[in-house]
Design a protein around this motif. Structure first.
Motif, PDB file in Angstrom:
ATOM      1  N   GLY A   1       0.930  -1.199  -0.078  1.00  0.00           N
ATOM      2  CA  GLY A   1       0.076   0.112   0.015  1.00  0.00           C
ATOM      3  C   GLY A   1       0.813   1.162  -0.085  1.00  0.00           C
ATOM      4  O   GLY A   1       2.206   1.029   0.101  1.00  0.00           O
TER       5      GLY A   1
ATOM      6  N   SER B   1      -6.898  -2.857  -3.049  1.00  0.00           N
ATOM      7  CA  SER B   1      -6.565  -3.963  -2.029  1.00  0.00           C
ATOM      8  C   SER B   1      -7.122  -5.343  -2.252  1.00  0.00           C
ATOM      9  O   SER B   1      -8.281  -5.122  -2.468  1.00  0.00           O
TER      10      SER B   1
ATOM     11  N   ASN C   1      -5.931  -4.600   6.367  1.00  0.00           N
ATOM     12  CA  ASN C   1      -5.421  -4.620   5.263  1.00  0.00           C
ATOM     13  C   ASN C   1      -6.357  -4.117   4.127  1.00  0.00           C
ATOM     14  O   ASN C   1      -5.560  -4.151   2.743  1.00  0.00           O
TER      15      ASN C   1
ATOM     16  N   PRO D   1      -5.833   0.430   0.569  1.00  0.00           N
ATOM     17  CA  PRO D   1      -4.778   0.410  -0.149  1.00  0.00           C
ATOM     18  C   PRO D   1      -3.979   1.707   0.276  1.00  0.00           C
ATOM     19  O   PRO D   1      -2.779   1.628  -0.021  1.00  0.00           O
TER      20      PRO D   1
ATOM     21  N   LYS E   1      -2.437  -3.044  -3.087  1.00  0.00           N
ATOM     22  CA  LYS E   1      -2.011  -3.592  -2.115  1.00  0.00           C
ATOM     23  C   LYS E   1      -2.145  -5.210  -2.112  1.00  0.00           C
ATOM     24  O   LYS E   1      -3.222  -5.658  -2.032  1.00  0.00           O
TER      25      LYS E   1
END
Length: 376
Positions: A131, A146, A153, A156, A193
């Motif tokens: 990211g 992402s 998570n 991104p 990401k």
């Protein structure tokens, strides 16, 4: 820092009869610039009592009872002690915070190309990584994706690791007097990401990131990542991106040894559709950690590389992960200058104009050179 003068006492009212004469005495002294703040409305009559002339006043502020003016040291001390004055401060100079150009940028002729007007403007670079911190003062992130769906998570633009933000800064840290300067400061950065905040991911995640890059019109993919195991499916995705006209760049890996004679290039860098980038230091010596082998195609700076990290900070990292974005940045500069090139032609041009450094297994075709490629 300039010393700030503050109000000390109100007792000096008793000295007022002496101060007019004192002001006349010191009026010929050298003067410096000050800011004076009154307790109430600004009183220019009080200033005149201290020998301040209209020509000494450069600005009277509207929102606060503050006057910018020139004073002698004696006038400043006298005003400081007057009960109608809240503060007397020297008008300190300010300067733009310096922007640092990391050594790797001029080493690949990035600054020469910028000075010639080539900044990667409009070229879209997907950073497949951990990211990018989109709030960083030195980075402009145009979009992203992402491959993760967990809360930690899924964003991104949140880089809990720092690796992706560092890579992004090398490619395109903006020319804004802050922090560092990237190779292609006007290239468009996209945060894809594919590695979590621990720096780990999967081949399926990389494949998804490549697919997203194809579907969203990216020009260049940078992958400062890799694994030791080959995958025909991951190779298919890398080949598909290349066939669709994207330039695919990846770190060769950090599995080299001091002798530099083994074949240790990782995947996806080892695939023929991907430019595998090795790392060199400021003296163009191969970094001992840099992976070697027939797949190495280009070399770029990868030792003690200063770049952006999350939280508006900066740090120096080592690795072929740092070398790969130098090539991606150079590719953005060259493609911005020569937009008619295909990705195949651009790749060949970067190789044809690289500065030879030594054995191809260690250095590939040599050190990538931006302006030479543009002027070729």
């Amino acid at each position: 820092m300039k010393k700030i003068l503050v109000l000390i006492s109100a007792l000096v009212l008793l000295l007022m009869p002496l101060q007019t004469g004192f002001a006349q005495e010191v009026n010929t002294q050298s003067k410096d610039d000050y800011l004076v703040k009154f307790n109430g409305p600004a009183d220019k009559g009080l200033l005149k009592a201290f020998g301040v002339e209209d020509s000494d006043i450069s600005h009277t502020f509207d929102e606060l009872p503050v006057v910018a003016l020139s004073l002698s040291e004696g006038q400043a001390k006298g005003l400081l002690n007057h009960p109608q004055i809240e503060a007397v401060e020297e008008d300190a100079e300010v300067h733009a915070f310096a922007q640092t150009t990391p050594w790797g940028v001029p080493h690949v002729q990035g600054t020469d190309a910028q000075n010639a007007g080539y900044t990667g403007n409009g070229v879209k670079v997907a950073i497949l990584d951990t990211g990018i911190d989109a709030t960083h003062e030195d980075l402009t992130v145009s979009g992203g994706h992402s491959v993760f769906d967990d809360a930690e998570n899924s964003d991104p633009y949140n880089d809990g690791n720092g690796h992706g933000t560092h890579v992004a800064g090398t490619v395109a840290a903006t020319n804004n007097t802050l922090g560092v300067l990237g190779v292609a400061p006007q290239a468009e950065l996209y945060a894809v990401k594919v590695l979590n905040n621990d720096g780990s991911g999967s081949y399926s995640g990389i494949a998804e990131g490549i697919e997203w890059s194809i579907q969203n019109g990216m020009d260049i993919i940078n992958m400062s990542l890799g694994g030791s195991q080959s995958s025909s499916i991951l190779e298919d995705f890398a080949n598909l991106a290349y066939d669709e006209g994207l330039l695919v760049v990846a770190a060769a890996g950090n599995s080299g040894n001091r002798g530099g004679k083994n074949d240790s290039v990782g995947y996806p860098a080892k695939y023929s559709s991907v430019i595998a980038v090795a790392a060199v230091d400021q003296n163009n010596n191969r970094a001992s950690f840099s992976s070697t082998g027939p797949a190495v195609e280009l070399s770029a700076p990868g030792v003690n590389i200063l770049s952006s990290v999350p939280g508006n900070s900066y740090d120096s990292y080592n690795g072929t992960s740092m070398a790969s974005p130098h090539v991606a940045g150079v590719a953005a500069q060259v493609w911005g200058a020569k937009s008619g090139l295909t990705n195949v032609e651009l790749r060949q041009l970067l190789n044809d104009t690289a500065q030879p450094l030594g054995g191809s297994n260690q250095y590939g075709n040599g050190l990538v050179q931006s302006l030479d490629a543009i002027n070729y």
